[in-house]
Design an enzyme around this catalytic site. Structure first.
Site, PDB file in Angstrom:
ATOM      1  N   ASP A  59      67.951  -7.124 -55.032  1.00  0.00           N
ATOM      2  CA  ASP A  59      69.026  -7.062 -54.029  1.00  0.00           C
ATOM      3  C   ASP A  59      69.172  -8.398 -53.304  1.00  0.00           C
ATOM      4  O   ASP A  59      69.320  -8.438 -52.086  1.00  0.00           O
ATOM      5  CB  ASP A  59      68.751  -5.937 -53.028  1.00  0.00           C
TER       6      ASP A  59
ATOM      7  N   VAL B  65      66.973  -1.715 -37.958  1.00  0.00           N
ATOM      8  CA  VAL B  65      65.947  -2.715 -37.733  1.00  0.00           C
ATOM      9  C   VAL B  65      65.941  -3.095 -36.253  1.00  0.00           C
ATOM     10  O   VAL B  65      67.000  -3.426 -35.682  1.00  0.00           O
ATOM     11  CB  VAL B  65      66.172  -3.969 -38.603  1.00  0.00           C
TER      12      VAL B  65
ATOM     13  N   GLY C 125      69.999  -4.779 -36.246  1.00  0.00           N
ATOM     14  CA  GLY C 125      71.042  -4.386 -37.178  1.00  0.00           C
ATOM     15  C   GLY C 125      70.759  -3.020 -37.750  1.00  0.00           C
ATOM     16  O   GLY C 125      69.701  -2.439 -37.541  1.00  0.00           O
TER      17      GLY C 125
END
Length: 736
Positions: free
Chosen positions: A136, A28, A21
């Site tokens: 996050d 990544v 991704g």
């Protein structure tokens, strides 16, 4: 997702196989180590590599991920934050993200929802205990692995005691899952901001929509700060627990530890949420990093039509939970033990608090006080290699650039230290110690493969040395080219052609035994017996040992017995019921992928019997008191009966990348390079206590030898950077 044109073929020596991704900060990739183990590698986008602000953020991410080492996060394997194009490699966690799971299969319900809630809260508790605020938490940063949920991506996290990086003109985070204070005053964000985000995540998991979903991130941000959350479809029992997490003021929210206690008190069946009025969606804008896989938290029956009354009720934390527990009790009892989806139990007492290990009559070393020390080696860049042996009131330690050192177990003071100027062979630690002699390894220009060195136990002066070979890893899967058997040390000669036995004190050569033609061998101790494990040289050259043999060696003369074939590759573990136990390696192509069976060699009948495991088990193996244990990279410990190959128990712990076991005082101790320790009951794997990290280390090493040593009632733990920590097993260090 395959690699694209222009993608690198390798990063930091890890060959790349696919893209997982891409997000705003980096891409990544799925990579492989030389042994074939998969890793997830995050590479910062080239356009940001020269941006010092992003470099600071990435350094913070690496530091935060290294500090967090729990069963519910991804451990850092390697990193280069100061490289021309920075990158970080972590353990690869296979499974869909929570966003993917909800998008393809709908919301979770019942027991899977409760399991997810507990797993995420445990993850948050461990993150906060490590002194990190994630900042996050969102559906794409939660991976549903077969062993439970994992929290990933610490890209905007920070240490709780650090100043927040000023991001001029930028909103850092995902508004529908951010806390009010994160939107209004990022510098004031603390651990309870993550609790707010966790509440939004659980609402999303239960309903398919966040409590502050809107058509734009700006509207979502306004709702987070000023409006009440939409909780109507959330099951009543879960809503009562989640609601306080969404308090506008941080002090009105529970801590992760408090939340975990309440969640564990809820029944397995939380009830179902009504189907959302609109298709499930989220404003989670980050790219998802992990490909879909079979979900271990698959939904139960279809959601019921019941719709609990919506709207947020203004209640205090404790009355809400009291009501929830009361309802749970009426609804069929409060669950005391939960099931993790793989058949093993998750102990609700694994809350990081101390649960005393029974040790009646076992004293501490005289004058003992908890201590911590660092043993400087010959090189500062040596990886974690230090290991210790306890002898009475003394510890003998070696490895990590240290030939050997003598340390008082009561206070950690050093009697003497002898360093090694060379880099030790991976896995080469202290050979052993007799009443008057300590044996270690030394690498030198004269003997680049290494030599065994004998030191006077009283003063550390060198008695004798002898060159040694270093090929046992290829034969047995373990670095054990020299073994101490009573008062003799058995080594492999420098040419890898024969065994040599010497008196440990004097170095006098007692006997030599040549290897069989066209083979290489390694000594294998098994209680009072000594074996030679040999493999064809051609198979060793091809890194494919399939046909090893075992033959007994007479300890007095070295005369070998007749060979017995073993289905290989196989790793010797120890002795059970008088038989040598070996684990059979499971191969995926040429790479090792865990263990698939147990082999037993009976010296009386000269037969080898085999038992196949129900499924391969990955991790670091060890043996204690007649049981084989495999400690997985994710913190899962599996106990195997070596005589049947059956699983005795399996336990998910919060200590990733642990080696062990070390047995003593009614417990099994597993510890990682960070110095984290978990004590388990040998009977059923119950978690007795867990400590926090003691050093900044990586937890990716597999096959490591045990890092702990028992000295009376004290436990001495070796951690990264040659750090040693000792404490009373009745009073282990706090986790936070």
């Amino acid at each position: 997702m395959t690699l694209r044109g222009g993608d690198p073929a390798e990063i930091g020596g890890y060959r790349l196989e696919a893209r997982l991704g891409s997000g705003g900060m980096g891409t990544v990739f799925l990579g492989r180590t030389d042994s074939g183990r998969p890793v997830a590698i995050k590479l910062i986008h080239q356009q940001y590599a020269a941006d010092e602000e992003f470099r600071i953020r990435f350094r913070q991410e690496v530091a935060a991920a290294r500090r967090v080492s729990g069963a519910f996060t991804a451990a850092v394997v390697d990193a280069a934050p100061d490289a021309e194009q920075p990158w970080m490699a972590t353990t690869y966690i296979e499974g869909p993200t929570l966003a993917q799971r909800v998008s393809t299969e709908g919301p979770l319900a019942g027991a899977p929802l409760r399991t997810l809630a507990i797993g995420l809260t445990e993850a948050l508790r461990d993150i906060h205990r490590a002194g990190v605020v994630h900042r996050d938490l969102k559906p794409s940063n939660v991976v549903l692995s077969p062993e439970g949920p994992r929290v990933i991506d610490f890209g905007i996290s920070r240490a709780a005691d650090q100043q927040t990086l000023t991001m001029t003109g930028r909103v850092i985070g995902t508004p529908p899952f951010m806390s009010p204070e994160q939107l209004q005053d990022p510098r004031g964000v603390g651990p309870r901001s993550d609790v707010f985000s966790l509440g939004t995540l659980l609402v999303y998991a239960a309903t398919g929509q966040g409590p502050f979903d809107a058509d734009s991130p700006y509207l979502s941000a306004y709702q987070v700060v000023h409006e009440e959350p939409a909780l109507g479809p959330v099951p009543a029992l879960l809503r009562a627990v989640v609601e306080p997490c969404l308090a506008k003021e941080p002090e009105g929210r529970p801590t992760a530890g408090e939340l975990l206690v309440r969640l564990r008190d809820l029944p397995t069946d939380l009830g179902d949420a009504a189907a959302p009025a609109a298709p499930a969606r989220t404003r989670d804008t980050a790219t998802q990093h992990h490909p879909p896989a079979r979900d271990a938290t698959a939904p139960g029956p279809d959601p019921a039509a019941e719709k609990p009354a919506g709207g947020r009720l203004r209640r205090s934390w404790r009355p809400v939970l009291a009501a929830a527990v009361a309802v749970a009790a009426v609804g069929g009892g409060i669950a005391a033990v939960t099931t993790d989806g793989l058949g093993s139990r998750t102990d609700p007492r694994d809350d990081g608090r101390s649960h005393s290990v029974a040790a009646p009559g076992v004293p501490l070393p005289k004058g003992f006080t908890p201590w911590r020390t660092t043993v400087r080696g010959g090189r500062e860049d040596i990886p974690d290699e230090l290991r210790c042996i306890a002898r009475g009131d003394t510890l003998f330690c070696g490895g990590g650039g240290v030939l050997a050192t003598r340390i008082r177990s009561a206070d950690g003071s050093r009697v003497w230290t002898r360093t090694s100027p060379g880099v030790p062979v991976q896995g080469m630690h202290l050979v052993g110690a007799t009443a008057d002699t300590v044996l270690g390894y030394r690498i030198s220009d004269r003997y680049p493969k290494g030599e065994v060195v004998a030191l006077d136990a009283d003063n550390g002066r060198e008695r004798w040395s002898a060159p040694s070979g270093a090929q046992s890893m290829a034969v047995t899967g373990r670095s054990q080219d020299a073994v101490l058997m009573g008062s003799s040390v058995v080594t492999v000669d420098a040419a890898n052609t024969r065994f040599e036995a010497r008196d440990a004190r004097s170095g006098r050569l007692a006997w030599t035994t040549p290897f069989p033609a066209h083979t290489q061998c390694s000594p294998v101790p098994a209680g009072p017996h000594l074996y030679a494990m040999c493999a064809p040289s051609a198979e060793i050259d091809d890194v494919e040992v399939r046909h090893p043999t075992l033959r007994p060696l007479d300890r007095a003369s070295g005369v070998p017995g007749r060979p017995v074939a073993v289905d290989g590759p196989a790793v010797p573990m120890g002795v059970a019921a008088g038989r040598l136990v070996l684990l059979q390696v499971h191969l995926r192509g040429p790479a090792m992928a865990g263990y698939e069976g147990v082999a037993r060699f009976d010296p009386a009948t000269r037969r080898v019997t085999y038992s196949r495991l129900p499924e391969p088990v990955e991790g670091t193996p060890g043996m204690a008191d007649g049981t084989v244990y495999v400690s997985g990279q994710t913190g899962r410990v599996t106990a195997l009966d070596p005589l049947t190959g059956r699983r005795k128990w399996a336990r998910q712990t919060s200590v990733e990348g642990a080696s062990g076991p070390v047995a003593g005082l009614g417990a099994l101790y597993f510890s990682s390079a960070t110095g984290r320790v978990v004590a388990l009951s040998p009977h059923d794997g119950t978690v007795l206590w867990t400590t926090g990290p003691q050093a900044d280390g990586l937890t990716g090493e597999q096959g490591a030898s045990p890092r702990a040593a028992v000295a009376g009632r004290a436990l001495v733990v070796a951690a990264a950077r040659n750090t040693l920590v000792a404490f009373d097993t009745r009073r282990p260090p706090a986790t936070g």
